[in-house]
Scaffold this motif. Structure first.
Motif, PDB file in Angstrom:
ATOM      1  N   GLU A  65      41.037  16.418  26.532  1.00 50.15           N
ATOM      2  CA  GLU A  65      41.804  17.486  25.911  1.00 50.15           C
ATOM      3  C   GLU A  65      41.981  17.140  24.716  1.00 50.15           C
ATOM      4  O   GLU A  65      41.878  18.085  23.613  1.00 50.15           O
ATOM      5  CB  GLU A  65      43.184  17.400  26.898  1.00 50.15           C
ATOM      6  CG  GLU A  65      43.164  17.976  28.052  1.00 50.15           C
ATOM      7  CD  GLU A  65      44.397  17.866  28.858  1.00 50.15           C
ATOM      8  OE1 GLU A  65      44.715  18.732  29.718  1.00 50.15           O
ATOM      9  OE2 GLU A  65      45.398  17.268  28.454  1.00 50.15           O
ATOM     10  N   ILE A  66      42.065  15.931  24.065  1.00 52.94           N
ATOM     11  CA  ILE A  66      42.416  15.452  22.723  1.00 52.94           C
ATOM     12  C   ILE A  66      40.880  15.778  21.803  1.00 52.94           C
ATOM     13  O   ILE A  66      40.976  16.396  20.866  1.00 52.94           O
ATOM     14  CB  ILE A  66      42.763  14.154  22.406  1.00 52.94           C
ATOM     15  CG1 ILE A  66      44.054  13.786  23.133  1.00 52.94           C
ATOM     16  CG2 ILE A  66      42.652  13.753  20.981  1.00 52.94           C
ATOM     17  CD1 ILE A  66      44.647  12.296  23.088  1.00 52.94           C
TER      18      ILE A  66
ATOM     19  N   VAL B  41      33.408  13.540  24.327  1.00 52.52           N
ATOM     20  CA  VAL B  41      33.149  13.726  26.118  1.00 52.52           C
ATOM     21  C   VAL B  41      31.926  14.536  26.127  1.00 52.52           C
ATOM     22  O   VAL B  41      30.922  13.842  26.990  1.00 52.52           O
ATOM     23  CB  VAL B  41      34.250  14.235  26.702  1.00 52.52           C
ATOM     24  CG1 VAL B  41      33.896  13.936  28.271  1.00 52.52           C
ATOM     25  CG2 VAL B  41      35.657  13.390  26.517  1.00 52.52           C
ATOM     26  N   ARG B  42      31.750  15.795  25.629  1.00 49.34           N
ATOM     27  CA  ARG B  42      30.418  16.226  25.928  1.00 49.34           C
ATOM     28  C   ARG B  42      29.313  15.657  25.201  1.00 49.34           C
ATOM     29  O   ARG B  42      28.261  15.590  25.673  1.00 49.34           O
ATOM     30  CB  ARG B  42      30.512  17.638  25.299  1.00 49.34           C
ATOM     31  CG  ARG B  42      31.750  18.613  25.784  1.00 49.34           C
ATOM     32  CD  ARG B  42      31.563  20.101  25.238  1.00 49.34           C
ATOM     33  NE  ARG B  42      32.629  20.808  25.714  1.00 49.34           N
ATOM     34  CZ  ARG B  42      33.454  21.307  25.145  1.00 49.34           C
ATOM     35  NH1 ARG B  42      33.757  21.019  23.582  1.00 49.34           N
ATOM     36  NH2 ARG B  42      34.690  21.934  25.407  1.00 49.34           N
TER      37      ARG B  42
ATOM     38  N   PRO C  69      40.071   9.017  30.698  1.00 52.61           N
ATOM     39  CA  PRO C  69      41.216   9.724  31.230  1.00 52.61           C
ATOM     40  C   PRO C  69      41.138  11.138  30.672  1.00 52.61           C
ATOM     41  O   PRO C  69      40.651  11.674  29.503  1.00 52.61           O
ATOM     42  CB  PRO C  69      42.350   9.037  30.161  1.00 52.61           C
ATOM     43  CG  PRO C  69      41.878   7.768  30.016  1.00 52.61           C
ATOM     44  CD  PRO C  69      40.506   7.726  29.980  1.00 52.61           C
ATOM     45  N   ALA C  70      41.682  12.221  31.697  1.00 53.96           N
ATOM     46  CA  ALA C  70      41.616  13.691  31.168  1.00 53.96           C
ATOM     47  C   ALA C  70      42.148  13.880  30.031  1.00 53.96           C
ATOM     48  O   ALA C  70      41.728  14.749  29.267  1.00 53.96           O
ATOM     49  CB  ALA C  70      42.106  14.307  32.430  1.00 53.96           C
ATOM     50  N   ARG C  71      43.277  13.283  29.452  1.00 53.76           N
ATOM     51  CA  ARG C  71      43.796  13.446  28.406  1.00 53.76           C
ATOM     52  C   ARG C  71      42.936  13.408  27.385  1.00 53.76           C
ATOM     53  O   ARG C  71      43.137  14.127  26.182  1.00 53.76           O
ATOM     54  CB  ARG C  71      45.265  12.653  28.201  1.00 53.76           C
ATOM     55  CG  ARG C  71      46.040  12.998  27.063  1.00 53.76           C
ATOM     56  CD  ARG C  71      46.379  14.537  26.884  1.00 53.76           C
ATOM     57  NE  ARG C  71      47.003  14.539  25.607  1.00 53.76           N
ATOM     58  CZ  ARG C  71      47.037  15.929  24.834  1.00 53.76           C
ATOM     59  NH1 ARG C  71      46.261  16.703  25.433  1.00 53.76           N
ATOM     60  NH2 ARG C  71      47.690  15.898  23.787  1.00 53.76           N
TER      61      ARG C  71
ATOM     62  N   ASP D 206      43.434  16.783  39.277  1.00 55.86           N
ATOM     63  CA  ASP D 206      43.498  17.484  37.941  1.00 55.86           C
ATOM     64  C   ASP D 206      42.707  16.933  36.850  1.00 55.86           C
ATOM     65  O   ASP D 206      41.919  17.339  36.224  1.00 55.86           O
ATOM     66  CB  ASP D 206      44.905  17.266  37.297  1.00 55.86           C
ATOM     67  CG  ASP D 206      45.977  18.262  37.939  1.00 55.86           C
ATOM     68  OD1 ASP D 206      45.603  19.036  38.853  1.00 55.86           O
ATOM     69  OD2 ASP D 206      47.362  17.946  37.997  1.00 55.86           O
ATOM     70  N   SER D 207      42.578  15.501  36.982  1.00 53.92           N
ATOM     71  CA  SER D 207      41.569  14.840  36.033  1.00 53.92           C
ATOM     72  C   SER D 207      40.111  15.103  36.460  1.00 53.92           C
ATOM     73  O   SER D 207      39.478  15.271  35.310  1.00 53.92           O
ATOM     74  CB  SER D 207      41.827  13.350  36.029  1.00 53.92           C
ATOM     75  OG  SER D 207      41.589  12.944  37.348  1.00 53.92           O
ATOM     76  N   LYS D 208      39.942  15.461  37.621  1.00 49.49           N
ATOM     77  CA  LYS D 208      38.518  15.522  38.018  1.00 49.49           C
ATOM     78  C   LYS D 208      38.090  16.937  37.298  1.00 49.49           C
ATOM     79  O   LYS D 208      36.930  17.276  36.787  1.00 49.49           O
ATOM     80  CB  LYS D 208      38.189  15.707  39.669  1.00 49.49           C
ATOM     81  CG  LYS D 208      36.769  15.818  40.198  1.00 49.49           C
ATOM     82  CD  LYS D 208      36.727  15.500  41.663  1.00 49.49           C
ATOM     83  CE  LYS D 208      35.299  15.419  42.192  1.00 49.49           C
ATOM     84  NZ  LYS D 208      34.697  16.662  42.139  1.00 49.49           N
ATOM     85  N   ALA D 209      39.011  17.923  37.670  1.00 48.43           N
ATOM     86  CA  ALA D 209      38.893  19.181  37.069  1.00 48.43           C
ATOM     87  C   ALA D 209      38.676  19.415  35.589  1.00 48.43           C
ATOM     88  O   ALA D 209      37.819  20.155  35.106  1.00 48.43           O
ATOM     89  CB  ALA D 209      40.043  20.157  37.615  1.00 48.43           C
ATOM     90  N   VAL D 210      39.441  18.609  34.919  1.00 49.45           N
ATOM     91  CA  VAL D 210      39.447  18.724  33.476  1.00 49.45           C
ATOM     92  C   VAL D 210      38.170  18.136  32.902  1.00 49.45           C
ATOM     93  O   VAL D 210      37.460  18.780  32.155  1.00 49.45           O
ATOM     94  CB  VAL D 210      40.713  17.837  32.759  1.00 49.45           C
ATOM     95  CG1 VAL D 210      40.345  17.699  31.358  1.00 49.45           C
ATOM     96  CG2 VAL D 210      41.944  18.774  33.053  1.00 49.45           C
ATOM     97  N   LEU D 211      37.745  17.018  33.575  1.00 51.90           N
ATOM     98  CA  LEU D 211      36.326  16.328  33.369  1.00 51.90           C
ATOM     99  C   LEU D 211      35.017  17.383  33.446  1.00 51.90           C
ATOM    100  O   LEU D 211      34.172  17.547  32.776  1.00 51.90           O
ATOM    101  CB  LEU D 211      36.158  15.157  33.631  1.00 51.90           C
ATOM    102  CG  LEU D 211      36.917  13.827  33.107  1.00 51.90           C
ATOM    103  CD1 LEU D 211      36.818  12.630  34.032  1.00 51.90           C
ATOM    104  CD2 LEU D 211      36.901  13.715  31.728  1.00 51.90           C
ATOM    105  N   GLU D 212      35.226  17.943  34.668  1.00 49.64           N
ATOM    106  CA  GLU D 212      34.102  18.652  34.957  1.00 49.64           C
ATOM    107  C   GLU D 212      34.177  20.120  34.122  1.00 49.64           C
ATOM    108  O   GLU D 212      33.068  20.470  33.809  1.00 49.64           O
ATOM    109  CB  GLU D 212      34.427  19.091  36.585  1.00 49.64           C
ATOM    110  CG  GLU D 212      33.953  17.905  37.522  1.00 49.64           C
ATOM    111  CD  GLU D 212      34.220  18.280  38.862  1.00 49.64           C
ATOM    112  OE1 GLU D 212      33.789  17.439  39.729  1.00 49.64           O
ATOM    113  OE2 GLU D 212      35.092  19.218  39.088  1.00 49.64           O
TER     114      GLU D 212
END
Length: 276
Positions: free
Chosen positions: A72-73, A78-79, A67-69, A112-118
């Motif tokens: 953000e947390i 994720v990286r 999840p994109a959230r 939005d979720s695609k943009a955050v992860l990318e």
């Protein structure tokens, strides 16, 4: 029967849904229910490093749906997953059920979720899994329109198939409740989740039998796991036993969604078309 690459008999994908804190109802994220939040945080803080070490030791590339959230947390986790060579896929923004959103909301969540992860990992994201595996027709249309390569939410086969668009534009990597650790290990008193926390040995027997069945029928063994669950010590030892069992067969094709999509696009996989 699908002809897998290099004349392999069956395919194997290990996938992880890194829901972390978003696994629980949004009402728990007001900062007061710390015990509930810590159950999710364990997945990204403790379990992911252990899982990455296990995968590296066995030279396996896996797929993580996030999840994109969560990005953000904890963007570093994720990286770290991406830098270790594993696939990253969308899994909602806040783990929202798609059937509880309007088509317009679902499309915006996808974008939005695609943009955050990318933005987090510095590369494009092309794969998707719906939260709680609830996917609607408008989401499939949105995935096609946004250029996604695959979905992994449906249960209409035990081998990859095609859905969506002008037909067959989206690769479907089907899942199964029997191959999900949530049904085996998840437990929370409030909200009430699960009933019995299973012994890892029982789950090993279940998943080993599923491996044998997929091998017999030339299927795609797609295992769905959640770091906060499978990353607990005894369960992670069980997962390693399962990996070693599968590696005992020389006819297993270990693959990620990227691998399956590449084989399909180059014409090496002849896949059926199903409406869902």
């Amino acid at each position: 029967m699908i002809m897998w690459p290099d004349r392999k008999r069956f395919a194997v994908t290990l996938s992880f849904d890194l829901d972390a804190e978003t696994a629980w109802d949004s009402s728990s994220l007001d900062g007061r229910r710390l015990t509930l939040l810590s159950m999710g945080a364990y997945g990204r803080r403790v379990a992911v490093p252990r899982i990455l070490e296990l995968l590296a030791r066995h030279d396996i590339r896996a797929q993580f749906y996030i999840p994109a959230r969560v990005a953000e947390i904890d963007p570093n986790v994720v990286r770290g997953i991406a830098d270790a060579g594993h696939g990253i896929g969308c899994h909602g923004y806040f783990h929202e059920r798609t059937d509880e959103q309007t088509p317009q909301q679902n499309l915006q969540i996808l974008k939005d979720s695609k943009a955050v992860l990318e933005r987090t990992i510095g590369r494009e994201v092309h794969h998707y899994r719906a939260p709680v595996w609830e996917i609607t027709p408008d989401v499939i249309d949105g995935l096609v329109d946004l250029g996604f390569h695959s979905d992994s939410s449906l249960m209409g086969d035990d081998r990859p198939y095609l859905v969506g668009g002008a037909p067959g534009q989206l690769l479907e990597l089907p899942v199964s409740w029997a191959l999900d650790d949530w049904e085996q290990f998840a437990y929370s008193a409030e909200p009430a989740v699960g009933g019995v926390i299973e012994n890892p040995d029982k789950v090993f027997d279940l998943w080993r039998s599923e491996v044998d069945g997929m091998r017999a029928y030339g299927g795609h063994f797609t295992l769905t796991m959640h770091p906060q669950l499978i990353g607990r010590p005894a369960r992670l030892l069980m997962l390693e036993r399962l990996i070693e069992y599968i590696k005992g067969f020389d006819d297993a094709w270990w693959c990620t969604p990227d691998d399956v999509h590449a084989q399909w696009r180059n014409g090496a996989l002849d896949l059926p078309l199903h409406p869902y």
